[in-house]
Write a protein that holds these residues in place. Structure first.
Motif, PDB file in Angstrom:
ATOM      1  N   GLU A   1      39.030  98.030 123.075  1.00 41.94           N
ATOM      2  CA  GLU A   1      38.608  99.061 122.121  1.00 41.94           C
ATOM      3  C   GLU A   1      39.796  99.527 121.266  1.00 41.94           C
ATOM      4  OE1 GLU A   1      35.954 100.646 120.110  1.00 41.94           O
ATOM      5  OE2 GLU A   1      35.359  99.474 121.872  1.00 41.94           O
ATOM      6  N   MET A   2      40.934  99.754 121.928  1.00 41.72           N
ATOM      7  CA  MET A   2      42.128 100.218 121.204  1.00 41.72           C
ATOM      8  C   MET A   2      42.606  99.193 120.191  1.00 41.72           C
ATOM      9  SD  MET A   2      44.819 102.319 123.504  1.00 41.72           S
ATOM     10  CE  MET A   2      44.239 102.329 125.171  1.00 41.72           C
ATOM     11  N   LEU A   3      42.513  97.910 120.541  1.00 41.07           N
ATOM     12  CA  LEU A   3      42.959  96.866 119.617  1.00 41.07           C
ATOM     13  C   LEU A   3      42.088  96.836 118.367  1.00 41.07           C
ATOM     14  CD1 LEU A   3      43.967  93.985 122.060  1.00 41.07           C
ATOM     15  CD2 LEU A   3      45.465  95.352 120.608  1.00 41.07           C
ATOM     16  N   LYS A   4      40.778  97.050 118.578  1.00 41.15           N
ATOM     17  CA  LYS A   4      39.875  97.114 117.421  1.00 41.15           C
ATOM     18  C   LYS A   4      40.305  98.248 116.488  1.00 41.15           C
ATOM     19  CE  LYS A   4      35.644  95.491 119.539  1.00 41.15           C
ATOM     20  NZ  LYS A   4      34.568  96.082 120.327  1.00 41.15           N
ATOM     21  N   MET A  42      41.873  98.337 112.584  1.00 42.18           N
ATOM     22  CA  MET A  42      41.253  99.114 111.507  1.00 42.18           C
ATOM     23  C   MET A  42      42.277 100.067 110.869  1.00 42.18           C
ATOM     24  SD  MET A  42      37.827 101.392 111.831  1.00 42.18           S
ATOM     25  CE  MET A  42      38.684 102.762 112.560  1.00 42.18           C
ATOM     26  N   PHE A  43      43.013 100.786 111.711  1.00 42.63           N
ATOM     27  CA  PHE A  43      44.011 101.737 111.200  1.00 42.63           C
ATOM     28  C   PHE A  43      45.113 101.008 110.420  1.00 42.63           C
ATOM     29  CE2 PHE A  43      43.026 104.475 115.175  1.00 42.63           C
ATOM     30  CZ  PHE A  43      41.898 105.004 114.549  1.00 42.63           C
ATOM     31  N   MET A  44      45.492  99.830 110.920  1.00 45.33           N
ATOM     32  CA  MET A  44      46.534  99.055 110.243  1.00 45.33           C
ATOM     33  C   MET A  44      46.067  98.643 108.850  1.00 45.33           C
ATOM     34  SD  MET A  44      49.433  98.305 111.951  1.00 45.33           S
ATOM     35  CE  MET A  44      49.949  96.668 111.511  1.00 45.33           C
ATOM     36  N   SER A  45      44.814  98.168 108.765  1.00 51.78           N
ATOM     37  CA  SER A  45      44.332  97.677 107.477  1.00 51.78           C
ATOM     38  C   SER A  45      44.250  98.808 106.459  1.00 51.78           C
ATOM     39  CB  SER A  45      42.978  96.984 107.641  1.00 51.78           C
ATOM     40  OG  SER A  45      42.004  97.944 107.982  1.00 51.78           O
ATOM     41  N   LYS A  46      44.077 100.039 106.948  1.00 48.76           N
ATOM     42  CA  LYS A  46      44.029 101.183 106.027  1.00 48.76           C
ATOM     43  C   LYS A  46      45.384 101.864 105.894  1.00 48.76           C
ATOM     44  CE  LYS A  46      39.179 102.241 107.021  1.00 48.76           C
ATOM     45  NZ  LYS A  46      38.309 103.164 107.770  1.00 48.76           N
ATOM     46  N   LYS A  47      46.398 101.279 106.541  1.00 48.90           N
ATOM     47  CA  LYS A  47      47.762 101.829 106.517  1.00 48.90           C
ATOM     48  C   LYS A  47      47.785 103.303 106.933  1.00 48.90           C
ATOM     49  CE  LYS A  47      50.386  98.391 104.846  1.00 48.90           C
ATOM     50  NZ  LYS A  47      50.146  97.696 103.580  1.00 48.90           N
ATOM     51  N   GLN A  48      47.033 103.600 108.000  1.00 45.90           N
ATOM     52  CA  GLN A  48      47.008 104.974 108.510  1.00 45.90           C
ATOM     53  C   GLN A  48      48.079 105.116 109.586  1.00 45.90           C
ATOM     54  OE1 GLN A  48      42.741 104.602 109.237  1.00 45.90           O
ATOM     55  NE2 GLN A  48      42.399 106.411 107.978  1.00 45.90           N
ATOM     56  N   ALA A  49      49.278 105.425 109.124  1.00 43.51           N
ATOM     57  CA  ALA A  49      50.457 105.393 109.995  1.00 43.51           C
ATOM     58  C   ALA A  49      50.306 106.255 111.240  1.00 43.51           C
ATOM     59  CB  ALA A  49      51.691 105.811 109.203  1.00 43.51           C
ATOM     60  N   ARG A  50      49.836 107.484 111.056  1.00 45.56           N
ATOM     61  CA  ARG A  50      49.787 108.397 112.196  1.00 45.56           C
ATOM     62  C   ARG A  50      48.786 107.937 113.246  1.00 45.56           C
ATOM     63  NH1 ARG A  50      49.719 114.601 110.573  1.00 45.56           N
ATOM     64  NH2 ARG A  50      47.604 113.927 110.091  1.00 45.56           N
ATOM     65  N   LEU A  51      47.664 107.401 112.779  1.00 41.31           N
ATOM     66  CA  LEU A  51      46.654 106.926 113.720  1.00 41.31           C
ATOM     67  C   LEU A  51      47.119 105.676 114.463  1.00 41.31           C
ATOM     68  CD1 LEU A  51      43.441 107.539 111.575  1.00 41.31           C
ATOM     69  CD2 LEU A  51      44.245 108.849 113.545  1.00 41.31           C
ATOM     70  N   VAL A  52      47.816 104.771 113.741  1.00 37.25           N
ATOM     71  CA  VAL A  52      48.354 103.571 114.402  1.00 37.25           C
ATOM     72  C   VAL A  52      49.355 103.997 115.474  1.00 37.25           C
ATOM     73  CG1 VAL A  52      49.709 101.457 114.123  1.00 37.25           C
ATOM     74  CG2 VAL A  52      48.045 102.084 112.373  1.00 37.25           C
ATOM     75  N   ALA A  53      50.256 104.898 115.092  1.00 39.17           N
ATOM     76  CA  ALA A  53      51.290 105.341 116.036  1.00 39.17           C
ATOM     77  C   ALA A  53      50.657 106.024 117.247  1.00 39.17           C
ATOM     78  CB  ALA A  53      52.277 106.276 115.342  1.00 39.17           C
ATOM     79  N   GLY A  54      49.637 106.833 117.013  1.00 47.31           N
ATOM     80  CA  GLY A  54      48.966 107.540 118.100  1.00 47.31           C
ATOM     81  C   GLY A  54      48.298 106.565 119.060  1.00 47.31           C
ATOM     82  N   LEU A  81      55.421  95.230 107.896  1.00 52.40           N
ATOM     83  CA  LEU A  81      55.514  93.805 108.200  1.00 52.40           C
ATOM     84  C   LEU A  81      55.809  93.616 109.691  1.00 52.40           C
ATOM     85  CD1 LEU A  81      55.833  90.923 106.548  1.00 52.40           C
ATOM     86  CD2 LEU A  81      58.147  91.173 107.414  1.00 52.40           C
ATOM     87  N   GLU A  82      56.784  94.372 110.157  1.00 56.10           N
ATOM     88  CA  GLU A  82      57.154  94.341 111.569  1.00 56.10           C
ATOM     89  C   GLU A  82      55.956  94.774 112.430  1.00 56.10           C
ATOM     90  OE1 GLU A  82      60.174  93.544 112.748  1.00 56.10           O
ATOM     91  OE2 GLU A  82      59.921  94.130 114.854  1.00 56.10           O
ATOM     92  N   ALA A  83      55.252  95.791 111.968  1.00 51.71           N
ATOM     93  CA  ALA A  83      54.097  96.299 112.714  1.00 51.71           C
ATOM     94  C   ALA A  83      53.014  95.221 112.842  1.00 51.71           C
ATOM     95  CB  ALA A  83      53.545  97.545 112.039  1.00 51.71           C
ATOM     96  N   GLU A  84      52.744  94.503 111.752  1.00 52.13           N
ATOM     97  CA  GLU A  84      51.746  93.420 111.772  1.00 52.13           C
ATOM     98  C   GLU A  84      52.120  92.365 112.800  1.00 52.13           C
ATOM     99  OE1 GLU A  84      48.928  92.941 110.403  1.00 52.13           O
ATOM    100  OE2 GLU A  84      48.810  94.336 108.718  1.00 52.13           O
ATOM    101  N   GLU A  85      53.382  91.976 112.770  1.00 52.20           N
ATOM    102  CA  GLU A  85      53.840  90.933 113.686  1.00 52.20           C
ATOM    103  C   GLU A  85      53.772  91.413 115.131  1.00 52.20           C
ATOM    104  OE1 GLU A  85      57.674  89.614 112.469  1.00 52.20           O
ATOM    105  OE2 GLU A  85      56.906  88.798 110.583  1.00 52.20           O
ATOM    106  N   THR A  86      54.113  92.679 115.335  1.00 49.76           N
ATOM    107  CA  THR A  86      54.079  93.220 116.694  1.00 49.76           C
ATOM    108  C   THR A  86      52.643  93.307 117.203  1.00 49.76           C
ATOM    109  OG1 THR A  86      56.053  94.483 116.155  1.00 49.76           O
ATOM    110  CG2 THR A  86      54.917  95.095 118.164  1.00 49.76           C
ATOM    111  N   LEU A  87      51.730  93.683 116.327  1.00 51.64           N
ATOM    112  CA  LEU A  87      50.326  93.741 116.739  1.00 51.64           C
ATOM    113  C   LEU A  87      49.829  92.351 117.132  1.00 51.64           C
ATOM    114  CD1 LEU A  87      47.776  95.333 117.221  1.00 51.64           C
ATOM    115  CD2 LEU A  87      47.231  95.163 114.785  1.00 51.64           C
ATOM    116  N   ALA A  88      50.273  91.328 116.395  1.00 55.47           N
ATOM    117  CA  ALA A  88      49.897  89.949 116.745  1.00 55.47           C
ATOM    118  C   ALA A  88      50.446  89.591 118.134  1.00 55.47           C
ATOM    119  CB  ALA A  88      50.410  88.976 115.688  1.00 55.47           C
ATOM    120  N   SER A  89      51.667  90.030 118.414  1.00 52.62           N
ATOM    121  CA  SER A  89      52.253  89.777 119.745  1.00 52.62           C
ATOM    122  C   SER A  89      51.494  90.531 120.825  1.00 52.62           C
ATOM    123  CB  SER A  89      53.721  90.213 119.783  1.00 52.62           C
ATOM    124  OG  SER A  89      54.472  89.467 118.870  1.00 52.62           O
ATOM    125  N   ILE A  90      51.042  91.745 120.496  1.00 47.12           N
ATOM    126  CA  ILE A  90      50.260  92.535 121.452  1.00 47.12           C
ATOM    127  C   ILE A  90      48.972  91.796 121.807  1.00 47.12           C
ATOM    128  CG2 ILE A  90      48.842  94.639 121.641  1.00 47.12           C
ATOM    129  CD1 ILE A  90      51.110  96.153 120.246  1.00 47.12           C
TER     130      ILE A  90
END
Ligand code: MN
Length: 276
Positions: free
Chosen positions: A192-195, A199-211, A245-254
């Motif tokens: 669920e969190m990955l979904k 979504m948050f990443m695609s909308k560049k919602q920094a605070r929600l991604v970090a949370g 960019l780093e965040a995208e790559e890290t999410l792929a690793s996750i």
């Protein structure tokens, strides 16, 4: 909160300060004259050691680095500065200024972590062009990103080290039945969190991604999933530095790490209510 890195506007730095690293007194004077003519403030370091000290104390817009110096040369100093910066999470462009004129010298400067190269004696117009280029924060940002991409150890290497989870330890602590329930809950929650993360990443919602990354890190900690937890921390940090960019790559690793974990969990402790 809409924090869009793509639309960031880069302003030229106001009152940039140049760190001039040079051991030769005449060259020091000549370079300072040239910089003053360009309306730039310079601070002087007379060898590599002084340069490293200066960078550990103050922030500079750019470093002009002589290569041959007593005590610590420009190559060693650059390596030390890059290490310091890695810990602090910042980056200063370094231009080698050197009389070395042999083939491969430029490569040696770049390999040490410098960004560019100017031959001695310094040509005024070339210095002008290079300084203006490297004082642009967008140029520095792109170069830093590229460098990190090239130099970073591949995230997959980390994923392959050891088991992603110590199920025996969990069994001992919670008992087999509860461990099985916990892991089942963990898999469901993480999916669920990955979904949400996507979504948050695609909308560049920094605070929600970090949370979300923070929460993933916490749930990893409670079942001892160290690798996935560390990747979640990396994601949180990348967002903190506004590095998408780093965040995208890290999410792929996750994602990859989580797939490995799911396989591991299924093979070591069949989950309650989860189809095999
Ligand atoms: Mn020198």
């Amino acid at each position: 909160m809409n924090n869009n890195a793509e639309e960031r506007v880069y302003l030229p730095e106001t009152d940039p300060v140049i760190l001039l690293v040079e051991d030769n007194k005449l060259n020091q004077k000549a370079a300072i004259f040239l910089l003053e003519e360009m309306g730039l403030n310079a601070q002087l370091a007379t060898n590599g050691k002084e340069a490293v000290e200066a960078v550990s104390k103050d922030k500079f817009s750019l470093i002009l680095m002589d290569c041959h110096m007593p005590e610590m040369d420009g190559f060693e100093a650059t390596v030390a500065i890059r290490k310091l910066e890695e810990l602090a999470g910042n980056y200063t462009p370094i231009i080698a200024v050197t009389a070395l004129a042999m083939a491969g010298d430029r490569e040696r400067c770049i390999a040490a972590g410098m960004d560019d190269y100017i031959a001695k004696p310094i040509d005024k117009s070339i210095l002008h062009v290079k300084i203006n280029h490297w004082l642009r924060s967008d140029v520095v940002y792109e170069n830093h990103k590229l460098r990190r991409k090239l130099l970073r150890p591949h995230a997959n290497v980390m994923l392959l080290q050891g088991a992603p989870l110590n199920v025996a330890e969990l069994n001992e602590f919670y008992g087999q039945e509860r461990t099985s329930q916990l892991l089942s809950l963990f898999v469901g929650n993480t999916e669920e969190m990955l979904k949400q993360l996507h979504m948050f990443m695609s909308k560049k919602q920094a605070r929600l991604v970090a949370g979300c990354a923070h929460e993933l890190k916490a749930s990893c900690a409670s079942i001892g999933a160290k690798q996935l937890g560390r990747l979640a921390l990396f994601l949180e940090q990348a967002i903190g530095q506004d590095d998408w960019l780093e965040a995208e790559e890290t999410l792929a690793s996750i994602e990859r790490c989580f797939l490995i974990m799911k396989d591991f969990i299924r093979s070591s402790a069949p989950l309650k209510g989860t189809p095999a």
